[in-house]
Design a protein around this motif. Structure first.
Motif, PDB file in Angstrom:
ATOM      1  N   UNK A 171       0.867  -1.260  -0.011  1.00  0.00           N
ATOM      2  CA  UNK A 171      -0.027   0.052  -0.160  1.00  0.00           C
ATOM      3  C   UNK A 171       0.955   1.248  -0.002  1.00  0.00           C
ATOM      4  N   UNK A 172       1.008   1.849  -1.189  1.00  0.00           N
ATOM      5  CA  UNK A 172       1.828   3.378  -1.225  1.00  0.00           C
ATOM      6  C   UNK A 172       1.357   4.387  -0.082  1.00  0.00           C
ATOM      7  N   UNK A 173       2.169   5.071   0.204  1.00  0.00           N
ATOM      8  CA  UNK A 173       1.659   6.334   0.784  1.00  0.00           C
ATOM      9  C   UNK A 173       2.837   7.282  -0.038  1.00  0.00           C
ATOM     10  N   UNK A 174       4.178   7.164  -0.234  1.00  0.00           N
ATOM     11  CA  UNK A 174       4.529   8.362  -0.995  1.00  0.00           C
ATOM     12  C   UNK A 174       4.305   7.696  -2.576  1.00  0.00           C
ATOM     13  N   UNK A 175       4.608   8.845  -3.480  1.00  0.00           N
ATOM     14  CA  UNK A 175       4.242   8.574  -4.880  1.00  0.00           C
ATOM     15  C   UNK A 175       5.445   8.969  -5.692  1.00  0.00           C
ATOM     16  N   UNK A 176       6.145   7.907  -6.261  1.00  0.00           N
ATOM     17  CA  UNK A 176       5.942   6.527  -6.210  1.00  0.00           C
ATOM     18  C   UNK A 176       6.324   5.853  -4.748  1.00  0.00           C
ATOM     19  N   UNK A 177       5.778   4.714  -4.635  1.00  0.00           N
ATOM     20  CA  UNK A 177       6.055   3.895  -3.491  1.00  0.00           C
ATOM     21  C   UNK A 177       7.564   3.703  -3.255  1.00  0.00           C
ATOM     22  N   UNK A 178       8.104   3.744  -2.144  1.00  0.00           N
ATOM     23  CA  UNK A 178       9.643   3.871  -1.834  1.00  0.00           C
ATOM     24  C   UNK A 178       9.951   2.141  -1.443  1.00  0.00           C
ATOM     25  N   UNK A 179       8.929   1.731  -1.093  1.00  0.00           N
ATOM     26  CA  UNK A 179       9.279   0.318  -0.688  1.00  0.00           C
ATOM     27  C   UNK A 179       9.370  -0.676  -1.810  1.00  0.00           C
ATOM     28  N   UNK A 180       9.622  -1.738  -1.804  1.00  0.00           N
ATOM     29  CA  UNK A 180       9.899  -2.882  -2.826  1.00  0.00           C
ATOM     30  C   UNK A 180      10.046  -4.138  -2.201  1.00  0.00           C
ATOM     31  N   UNK A 181       9.902  -5.302  -3.031  1.00  0.00           N
ATOM     32  CA  UNK A 181       9.978  -6.533  -2.469  1.00  0.00           C
ATOM     33  C   UNK A 181      10.504  -7.791  -3.416  1.00  0.00           C
ATOM     34  N   UNK A 182      10.790  -8.848  -3.008  1.00  0.00           N
ATOM     35  CA  UNK A 182      11.443  -9.758  -4.122  1.00  0.00           C
ATOM     36  C   UNK A 182      11.344 -11.248  -3.422  1.00  0.00           C
ATOM     37  N   UNK A 183      10.997 -12.053  -4.526  1.00  0.00           N
ATOM     38  CA  UNK A 183      10.797 -13.540  -3.779  1.00  0.00           C
ATOM     39  C   UNK A 183      11.537 -14.501  -5.132  1.00  0.00           C
ATOM     40  N   UNK A 184      12.072 -15.576  -4.551  1.00  0.00           N
ATOM     41  CA  UNK A 184      12.860 -16.635  -5.667  1.00  0.00           C
ATOM     42  C   UNK A 184      13.056 -17.875  -4.710  1.00  0.00           C
ATOM     43  N   UNK A 185      12.817 -18.903  -5.811  1.00  0.00           N
ATOM     44  CA  UNK A 185      13.124 -20.320  -5.303  1.00  0.00           C
ATOM     45  C   UNK A 185      13.906 -20.580  -6.319  1.00  0.00           C
ATOM     46  N   UNK A 186      15.070 -21.297  -5.782  1.00  0.00           N
ATOM     47  CA  UNK A 186      16.123 -22.113  -6.458  1.00  0.00           C
ATOM     48  C   UNK A 186      16.237 -23.359  -6.333  1.00  0.00           C
ATOM     49  N   UNK A 187      16.263 -24.190  -7.210  1.00  0.00           N
ATOM     50  CA  UNK A 187      16.415 -25.774  -6.968  1.00  0.00           C
ATOM     51  C   UNK A 187      17.754 -26.040  -6.999  1.00  0.00           C
ATOM     52  N   UNK A 188      18.257 -26.697  -5.961  1.00  0.00           N
ATOM     53  CA  UNK A 188      19.677 -27.253  -5.826  1.00  0.00           C
ATOM     54  C   UNK A 188      19.747 -28.576  -5.958  1.00  0.00           C
ATOM     55  N   UNK A 189      20.799 -28.892  -6.952  1.00  0.00           N
ATOM     56  CA  UNK A 189      20.924 -30.425  -7.130  1.00  0.00           C
ATOM     57  C   UNK A 189      21.332 -30.964  -5.951  1.00  0.00           C
ATOM     58  N   UNK A 190      21.122 -32.421  -5.984  1.00  0.00           N
ATOM     59  CA  UNK A 190      21.078 -33.051  -4.722  1.00  0.00           C
ATOM     60  C   UNK A 190      22.304 -33.271  -4.179  1.00  0.00           C
TER      61      UNK A 190
END
Length: 591
Positions: A171-190
């Protein structure tokens, strides 16, 4: 991220715009109100007079106090010069009583908020009266909900590796919003996952929230690169251990060191390598691109979950916060902080800085670094890391902020995180809430965990109407157990965990029936709704109606992630949970 403005709010209990903030206001909500209360000269348009009546449609604004001073102090007397409800009611004609009405929000010069009623259906042509009071058409409950849900995302994780779902909202309050986010899943070999040659592959899962300040550029840089920097260091560390017959698997200290190295190397690229590149380029065009992430700043909160070990590491740089929710042996939820708020007001951080900079009594002043910056750890913020000579050289040839007169032995701010490690118990339905400080200014750790618990209980109760995706993850997650109250440990009151500013106004009520609601399918949206008002629909609508930059007096940017651990099905997919996501979420599946 509330920085200088918070100091004013806390010291004077009166909101003030940050220095340099624009004072022109425009509000274009996403819900269809459009521009209809900007200047449009029509004879039928309602015009705001000095008495705050809306003429042209024979109406009046019936003002009632919603708040009186900063941060929505409720039910106070109106400030001098504001007409009272009785004054306004006397001006309403009997004909106006039959007209349609809409809710309005009135904001005076000192920041007090008042709700009112606009009679008639003509749009407003002025948003400021002769006394400088702003009048805005307030979002309806339906429009407020639409705004809350505009950016929500929910992902069902069918990897069978201990994570079943995560929800996100901003939910922004600043314009543009100053927050950010990131998600990632990495499959690691056995062969990197375990010493057992028959072991299947494992997942490295990352979630990050980034709380920017003085602009959005640094947090955007973190979204693009931080996980990659950390994953690269982890990859090197795991490979080195695999090649050592005495190890096969890196030590906890080596893993922590790899995460810290990833953070520090990225910050070095932002702050120092950018200057080296600029000196080679000798270009003012290049300067804008290279220096922007260094001149603004951002806190970072990164969670790293290794599905093989079931260990969750939380790396915190700044004052965003992660909290673990877990059912205790007594059946109650417990809230365990997984990070420490790192500011000049945190005792351990202040002591560290004074030890690193002996003979500098102002290294921490009024809870701020050199009396200016609140977080003691952050990416960017180069004016606290460059030497005075570097700052002066850049300012002369390109652009940079003037160095503080207190600057003697930089750097004063570091991006090196503090890391905690927690053994997650997916079989017990652990969950983690990660959020920028905009949430923790409103809610305690216990309230947040209790709210998620109440939300889970509501989802279970509505399971008969859930779609197949929700039924699958809920069945695996809930295990037939009932959601129970949270254990009140008051963990948010301990040193390093600041109590919410909101407690100064609302007290410490934690009852669902008194203040909170459960209305959203997305757990992160559910938390934000209750942080901004909960059952108080007027407050919720008012806070979401306020345009930037004026809204910064009352609320910060909000970014919230809720991660649910559990024993879910192993489909191998990460799919969008449509019933808890915006129709067209901006993000893609993180795999």
């Amino acid at each position: 991220m509330r920085r200088a403005a918070v100091q004013l709010i806390r010291s004077t209990r009166r909101p003030a715009l940050r220095k340099g903030a624009r004072r022109q206001f425009s509000f274009t909500p996403s819900n269809g109100l459009g521009q209809r209360y900007l200047s449009r000269q029509r004879t039928s348009t309602a015009l705001l007079s000095s008495s705050m009546q809306f003429r042209g449609t024979v109406g009046a604004l019936v003002a009632g106090a919603v708040a009186s001073t900063a941060y929505y102090w409720y039910r106070g007397a109106p400030p001098a010069g504001v007409t009272t409800a009785a004054d306004q009611v006397r001006s309403v004609t009997t004909d106006a009583q039959a007209e349609t009405t809409r809710r309005a929000l009135v904001v005076d010069q000192v920041g007090s908020l008042y709700t009112g009623t606009i009679t008639g259906d003509a749009p407003l042509s002025k948003d400021t009266d002769d006394y400088g009071r702003k009048v805005l058409e307030m979002l309806t409950p339906e429009q407020a909900t639409a705004k809350l849900r505009k950016t929500e995302e929910s992902w069902i994780v069918g990897r069978g590796q201990g994570v079943v779902r995560y929800d996100v909202v901003q939910i922004p309050s600043n314009d543009p919003i100053e927050d950010d986010h990131a998600e990632k899943i990495i499959e690691v070999p056995h062969n990197m996952a375990a010493t057992d040659k028959g072991a299947s592959s494992t997942d490295w899962m990352f979630w990050g929230v980034f709380d920017g300040h003085s602009g959005w550029v640094t947090s955007a840089k973190l979204r693009q690169t931080l996980i990659s920097f950390v994953a690269r260091e982890l990859n090197t560390t795991y490979k080195s251990a695999l090649e050592d017959p005495a190890l096969h698997f890196p030590s906890p200290e080596a893993i922590d060191k790899a995460i810290k190295t990833g953070f520090v190397r990225l910050d070095n690229e932002i702050v120092h390598e950018s200057v080296k590149k600029l000196k080679k380029a000798q270009s003012k065009v290049a300067a804008a691109e290279l220096l922007a992430p260094a001149l603004s700043g951002s806190c970072a909160l990164l969670s790293f979950y290794d599905s093989r070990s079931k260990l969750l590491r939380v790396a915190c740089t700044g004052d965003s916060r992660a909290v673990l929710g877990r059912r205790g042996s007594n059946g109650k939820w417990t809230a365990t902080p997984l990070s420490e708020d790192q500011t000049g007001g945190t005792t351990s951080e202040a002591e560290r800085l004074r030890k690193e900079h002996p003979g500098e009594p102002n290294v921490v002043r009024n809870g701020r670094i050199l009396g200016g910056l609140e977080p003691s750890r952050a990416f960017g913020d180069a004016s606290y890391k460059w030497s005075a000579e570097t700052t002066q050289e850049l300012k002369k040839s390109y652009f940079a902020r003037t160095a503080s007169p207190l600057l003697k032995t930089p750097p004063y701010v570091t991006a090196e995180p503090i890391i905690t490690t927690t053994k997650v118990e997916p079989e017990k339905g652990d969950f983690v809430v990660m959020a920028t400080d905009g949430l923790w200014e409103m809610l305690t750790n216990e309230e947040v965990v209790g709210l998620v618990g109440s939300w889970l209980d509501a989802q279970k109760g509505a399971n008969g109407t859930q779609n197949a995706q929700s039924q699958s993850w809920l069945k695996g997650w809930m295990g037939g157990q009932n959601t129970l109250p949270v254990e009140d440990k008051n963990s948010s009151k301990q040193d390093g965990q600041r109590a919410p500013i909101r407690q100064q106004q609302w007290g410490t009520k934690t009852s669902l029936n008194e203040r909170f609601v459960v209305e959203d399918k997305n757990a992160a949206t559910h938390l934000v709704r209750n942080a901004l008002g909960g059952k108080d629909q007027d407050q919720l609508s008012a806070l979401l109606t306020l345009p930037s930059p004026f809204s910064r007096r009352y609320r910060d940017d909000l970014t919230v992630e809720v991660i649910f651990f559990g024993e879910g099905p192993a489909t191998g997919n990460v799919i969008l949970n449509k019933e808890a996501s915006a129709p067209e979420p901006e993000a893609k599946a993180k795999l």
